[in-house]
Design a protein around this motif. Structure first.
Motif, PDB file in Angstrom:
ATOM      1  N   VAL A   1      51.907  40.804  31.334  1.00  0.00           N
ATOM      2  CA  VAL A   1      50.838  41.491  32.074  1.00  0.00           C
ATOM      3  C   VAL A   1      49.834  40.466  32.605  1.00  0.00           C
ATOM      4  O   VAL A   1      49.480  40.474  33.792  1.00  0.00           O
ATOM      5  N   ASP A   2      49.387  39.560  31.723  1.00  0.00           N
ATOM      6  CA  ASP A   2      48.411  38.548  32.147  1.00  0.00           C
ATOM      7  C   ASP A   2      48.987  37.643  33.222  1.00  0.00           C
ATOM      8  O   ASP A   2      48.301  37.291  34.192  1.00  0.00           O
ATOM      9  N   GLY A   3      50.244  37.260  33.067  1.00  0.00           N
ATOM     10  CA  GLY A   3      50.866  36.357  34.034  1.00  0.00           C
ATOM     11  C   GLY A   3      51.025  36.995  35.400  1.00  0.00           C
ATOM     12  O   GLY A   3      50.784  36.347  36.428  1.00  0.00           O
ATOM     13  N   GLN A   4      51.427  38.268  35.437  1.00  0.00           N
ATOM     14  CA  GLN A   4      51.573  38.957  36.716  1.00  0.00           C
ATOM     15  C   GLN A   4      50.226  39.099  37.417  1.00  0.00           C
ATOM     16  O   GLN A   4      50.121  38.883  38.628  1.00  0.00           O
ATOM     17  N   LEU A   5      49.202  39.453  36.648  1.00  0.00           N
ATOM     18  CA  LEU A   5      47.872  39.629  37.244  1.00  0.00           C
ATOM     19  C   LEU A   5      47.341  38.291  37.744  1.00  0.00           C
ATOM     20  O   LEU A   5      46.820  38.194  38.864  1.00  0.00           O
TER      21      LEU A   5
ATOM     22  N   LEU B   1      45.861  34.467  42.127  1.00  0.00           N
ATOM     23  CA  LEU B   1      45.967  33.128  42.707  1.00  0.00           C
ATOM     24  C   LEU B   1      46.619  33.183  44.089  1.00  0.00           C
ATOM     25  O   LEU B   1      46.204  32.462  45.008  1.00  0.00           O
ATOM     26  N   ALA B   2      47.605  34.046  44.250  1.00  0.00           N
ATOM     27  CA  ALA B   2      48.281  34.144  45.542  1.00  0.00           C
ATOM     28  C   ALA B   2      47.349  34.694  46.613  1.00  0.00           C
ATOM     29  O   ALA B   2      47.435  34.297  47.779  1.00  0.00           O
TER      30      ALA B   2
ATOM     31  N   THR C   1      36.691  35.179  41.333  1.00  0.00           N
ATOM     32  CA  THR C   1      35.477  35.300  40.527  1.00  0.00           C
ATOM     33  C   THR C   1      35.657  36.341  39.434  1.00  0.00           C
ATOM     34  O   THR C   1      35.276  36.122  38.273  1.00  0.00           O
ATOM     35  N   ALA C   2      36.243  37.487  39.794  1.00  0.00           N
ATOM     36  CA  ALA C   2      36.473  38.534  38.803  1.00  0.00           C
ATOM     37  C   ALA C   2      37.445  38.072  37.720  1.00  0.00           C
ATOM     38  O   ALA C   2      37.258  38.356  36.530  1.00  0.00           O
TER      39      ALA C   2
ATOM     40  N   THR D   1      43.308  26.260  36.611  1.00  0.00           N
ATOM     41  CA  THR D   1      43.841  26.442  37.959  1.00  0.00           C
ATOM     42  C   THR D   1      43.032  27.470  38.740  1.00  0.00           C
ATOM     43  O   THR D   1      42.777  27.302  39.938  1.00  0.00           O
ATOM     44  N   ALA D   2      42.621  28.530  38.072  1.00  0.00           N
ATOM     45  CA  ALA D   2      41.841  29.574  38.749  1.00  0.00           C
ATOM     46  C   ALA D   2      40.470  29.050  39.155  1.00  0.00           C
ATOM     47  O   ALA D   2      39.977  29.353  40.252  1.00  0.00           O
TER      48      ALA D   2
END
Length: 427
Positions: free
Chosen positions: A353-357, A362-363, A371-372, A384-385
């Motif tokens: 879930v975290d990886g998909q979000l 990032l995309a 920011t959120a 990275t974010a």
């Protein structure tokens, strides 16, 4: 102050308060810091709004037939007569407006005296316009949605300068069955609106709207609603009951939700305990207790699976991502799935879930989404974010120095070379 959601303390001079907060607003735009004279809810909203141009105008998303179709299909359309009954008088008195928005801050209806409406049109406070914080900065409907609480925003507390002649009070409205945020109801006017009565009025109107929707909704006795994001123990709502489950039962419920087709006892044991710690007797006992907690009719065995339709918050996030709505997914994401769980199956699902979000955010390379994300428990340490946020922000944005500083700090903590982004910009 007894109620932090109210704009003015009892006996406060509105003109003096406007000047104090106005000075703090200018200081924030210049230096990115605020003084103690700014309410905490406003300060945090300014920080979320820092990507905006303080002279910005809210964009209009929907007009004409598209707007008419959208709001006719919206759940709050059924409540519009109630809003008019409760707020119609104040909306026609020549000094106020009544507004209703959806969960994205998109205004559905704006009603009031024609003269006041004409003034509001100059700042795009019109049906179809986006008044969430990401597009319109600090304002009562947008901030009420952001913090999921009723709030009053007074004059210079608004982030965008063209709105600072107005004062507004708004309250969020939720689906009474699922708890999903539907939108907000707002009253907007002049400085005289900064009273406890205006905030109480929108709060009462929002509760009346939820009660109306509850009475109009068809009974769904067999639908489970599960909240498991951002909490170590899941909460289950079924047939009007709220049940808080213990840690092990929360893990079992999430694993069953992730496999609606069902799981054998051995499969559940592997997901729950891992390869080297299978405990079939303990697992059967836990499942028996879970069945009693849910109700005998809700949990099947051979294989183990849940009988009724299920709505789960982590599923909502992944469904929104599948529909290309990372902003909606972020709003539905209060934090990681059962963050205290070390059950292998739960940990895998949490990473998924975290990886998909994260990948969707990032995309998108959208400063508001980044920011959120960096404000979430998962994104707070995401180097990275933070680098992507620094890259996405224009050089003069108040939040950019914060993003650069956080990226440097994380690079040092992870013992990594300074980010290529930062080197390229000479920071």
């Amino acid at each position: 102050m007894a109620d932090p959601w109210l704009a003015l303390e009892f006996g406060a001079d509105p003109a003096e308060r406007i000047a104090q907060v106005g000075a703090a607003h200018e200081a924030f735009l210049t230096a990115g810091t605020t003084t103690g004279r700014v309410r905490d809810v406003v300060r945090r909203s300014w920080e979320r709004s820092a990507l905006l141009d303080p002279e910005a105008t809210a964009p209009v998303d929907l007009t004409d037939d598209a707007l008419a179709s959208y709001r006719a299909a919206h759940p709050l359309a059924r409540v519009l007569p109630l809003f008019r009954d409760l707020l119609g008088g104040i909306a026609q008195d020549g000094a106020h407006l009544m507004a209703v928005c959806d969960a994205d801050g998109r205004l559905l209806w704006v009603e009031g005296h024609p003269g006041v409406l004409r003034h509001a049109e100059r700042m795009n406070f019109v049906p179809g316009a986006r008044w969430d914080e990401a597009h319109a900065g600090t304002n009562a409907p947008g901030t009420a949605l952001a913090v999921d609480h009723s709030v009053q925003i007074f004059a210079t507390e608004h982030f965008v300068r063209p709105v600072q002649r107005w004062t507004c009070a708004a309250a969020p409205i939720h689906d009474p069955t699922t708890g999903r945020l539907l939108g907000a109801v707002d009253i907007t006017g002049g400085d005289h609106l900064a009273t406890p009565q205006s905030l109480a009025l929108v709060r009462a109107t929002a509760r009346a709207a939820e009660a109306f929707l509850a009475g109009a909704a068809p009974a769904e006795p067999d639908v489970l609603h599960v909240a498991a994001l951002g909490r170590d123990e899941a909460e289950l709502r079924v047939a009007g009951r709220r049940i808080r489950l213990g840690r092990r039962h929360s893990e079992l419920l999430v694993l069953l939700l992730d496999h609606p087709e069902g799981r054998t006892g051995e499969q559940l044991g592997l997901d729950l305990y891992g390869d080297d710690r299978l405990h079939p007797v303990t697992l059967r006992a836990e499942l028996s207790r879970l069945r009693r907690a849910l109700g005998e009719e809700l949990l099947d065995s051979r294989p183990y699976r849940l009988r009724p339709a299920v709505r789960a918050d982590f599923r909502t996030v992944t469904e929104l991502l599948e529909h290309g709505d990372p902003a909606g997914a972020l709003r539905a994401y209060p934090g990681p799935l059962l963050p205290g769980s070390d059950a292998p199956g739960v940990a895998r699902l949490r990473r998924l879930v975290d990886g998909q979000l994260r990948a969707a955010v990032l995309a998108a390379a959208d400063p508001a989404l980044l920011t959120a994300w960096t404000a979430t428990p998962t994104g707070a340490d995401d180097l990275t974010a933070w680098q992507a946020l620094a890259r996405a922000l224009p050089p003069g944005a108040p939040r950019r120095p914060l993003a650069l500083a956080r990226a440097r700090q994380l690079a040092e903590e992870y013992d990594l070379p300074r980010a290529t982004l930062l080197q390229r910009r000479g920071n």
